[in-house]
Design a protein around this motif. Structure first.
Motif, PDB file in Angstrom:
ATOM      1  N   ALA A   1      51.721  41.851  41.516  1.00 44.80           N
ATOM      2  CA  ALA A   1      50.384  42.200  40.983  1.00 44.80           C
ATOM      3  C   ALA A   1      49.488  42.566  42.160  1.00 44.80           C
ATOM      4  O   ALA A   1      48.226  42.382  41.855  1.00 44.80           O
ATOM      5  N   LEU A   2      49.946  42.984  43.217  1.00 47.08           N
ATOM      6  CA  LEU A   2      49.097  43.532  44.221  1.00 47.08           C
ATOM      7  C   LEU A   2      47.959  44.507  43.777  1.00 47.08           C
ATOM      8  O   LEU A   2      46.844  44.586  44.311  1.00 47.08           O
ATOM      9  N   GLY A   3      48.256  45.072  42.482  1.00 46.72           N
ATOM     10  CA  GLY A   3      47.260  46.165  42.142  1.00 46.72           C
ATOM     11  C   GLY A   3      45.989  45.483  41.388  1.00 46.72           C
ATOM     12  O   GLY A   3      45.139  46.592  41.205  1.00 46.72           O
ATOM     13  N   VAL A   4      45.843  44.529  41.185  1.00 48.07           N
ATOM     14  CA  VAL A   4      44.913  44.010  40.529  1.00 48.07           C
ATOM     15  C   VAL A   4      43.444  44.131  41.161  1.00 48.07           C
ATOM     16  O   VAL A   4      43.360  43.793  42.405  1.00 48.07           O
TER      17      VAL A   4
END
Lengths: 246, 246
Positions: B238-241
């Protein structure tokens, strides 16, 4: 930008900035832009929307002409008020800055995949129907053709979060409504965006790197290839036009 | 929505509306929605943002806690103010409505390929960091999972203007930052949007048709297939958060 014998005409820049905190990293990016652009000989006007307490919402008070018994149709009211010179003063001032600018630079932190509301409000109020576009004057025929635009954003998430097939989606897709729908639509050339990623988490060194990249970006921007935009000429009788619903 | 023996639990709807003119076609669409949803047994709360003079801009006054000497970091301030119960009253009221709702219905005229600023401001201010999402709680794990969302917009341009390869771009691409970036990101199921096209130009008969289509849409919405959203589970750690930059 020079076209005449003698001194070159200085490039005029309108920098519109939207951040509530004057001590933010955004403010440092803005100061870097002003310094770098002035060192290039540009004349820079800054509209710091929070500092100006810019009114974010279109409403009846934008159009202080007498026919207030009519239901408000924003597009019609914008066209009429522009024509008869009765626009609210803050809109007129910003519009003058926009029309005088060679380069429009929009700087903001990405909030919920878009502009902070105060900046969307600047567009809703200042990008007047009949002035920046009309039914047959969009994209290559848009009224702001000849100008260049550039979006500079900061994010909380890292660059991988905005790559192909990423969780957040690609940055140019996220910015499409602004870059294509607003800036390209009105005829401006749009440069690839500058993005400062993950600014709350990169520390002082990471932030210094972003400032340095930003300065290099601004030094090299005349060599950048603008984003590809649709052309009105490819779309028959321009059924697509009309950006404001009632 | 019933899950228990006895009376079914009524569905709670939060309808957020953003139009400056109470005599607009938008207002007729809103009234139709309230009538139809109430006739289905829903409990409908309307946040008519213009009528409420809802404050559109995030700023220091949203967080009236004492540590005002700190630079404003919006995400941190939201989390802290929520925790200690010191949020500005209008945010707290809207947040309560949002958390109580089973269905969130956002109604607005498409202005410059997006929400009117007052509605973007509602999202900027009410969709609190740490409450509607957190670093590991987005999309299928988002804090608003279990709720359904629906966007209903009106446009100036006709439907062809929003088809594949159109001048304006596809409607779901234009709405991506909202439908995926805000509503899907926080865990909500997002129904396909309802669009009333070209409302300034279709006349009384055309407008009556749109009202009828809207009513049918609302009657059939439980059978609609929600939009496909990314899944956190497909994106590693979940690097995108992180949706708010400073």
């Amino acid at each position: 930008m020079s076209c005449c014998v003698g001194e070159p005409v200085p490039r005029r820049v309108l920098l519109v900035s939207a951040h509530p905190e004057p001590r933010s990293f955004h403010a440092a990016l803005r100061a870097t832009a002003v310094e770098e652009l002035e060192s290039q000989g540009c004349i820079v006007t800054v509209s710091d929307l929070y500092a100006m307490r810019f009114k974010a919402t279109v409403d009846h008070s934008d159009f202080p002409a007498p026919d207030t018994h009519e239901p408000l149709n924003v597009s019609l009211a914008q066209r009429r008020s522009w024509k008869d010179g009765s626009l609210a003063a803050d809109i007129q001032t910003e519009l003058n800055h926009l029309l005088e600018a060679d380069l429009l630079l929009l700087m903001f932190p990405l909030w919920w995949f878009g502009m902070p509301a105060i900046l969307k409000g600047w567009i809703d109020r200042v990008f007047l129907s009949g002035v920046v576009y009309s039914r047959s004057a969009v994209f290559e025929l848009g009224r702001l053709a000849g100008k260049t635009a550039l979006v500079a954003v900061t994010t909380g998430a890292p660059s991988q979060a905005y790559g192909p097939n990423s969780l957040n989606g690609e940055m140019n897709d996220i910015l499409m409504p602004l870059q294509r729908g607003v800036l390209g639509f009105t005829g401006m050339q749009v440069l690839p965006p500058f993005v400062g990623y993950q600014v709350p988490y990169v520390g002082d060194e990471g932030r210094a790197d972003i400032l340095a990249e930003w300065r290099l970006y601004l030094r090299g921007m005349n060599d950048l290839v603008p984003l590809v935009m649709p052309r009105l000429a490819d779309h028959g009788d321009a059924l697509g036009v009309g950006v404001r619903a009632n």
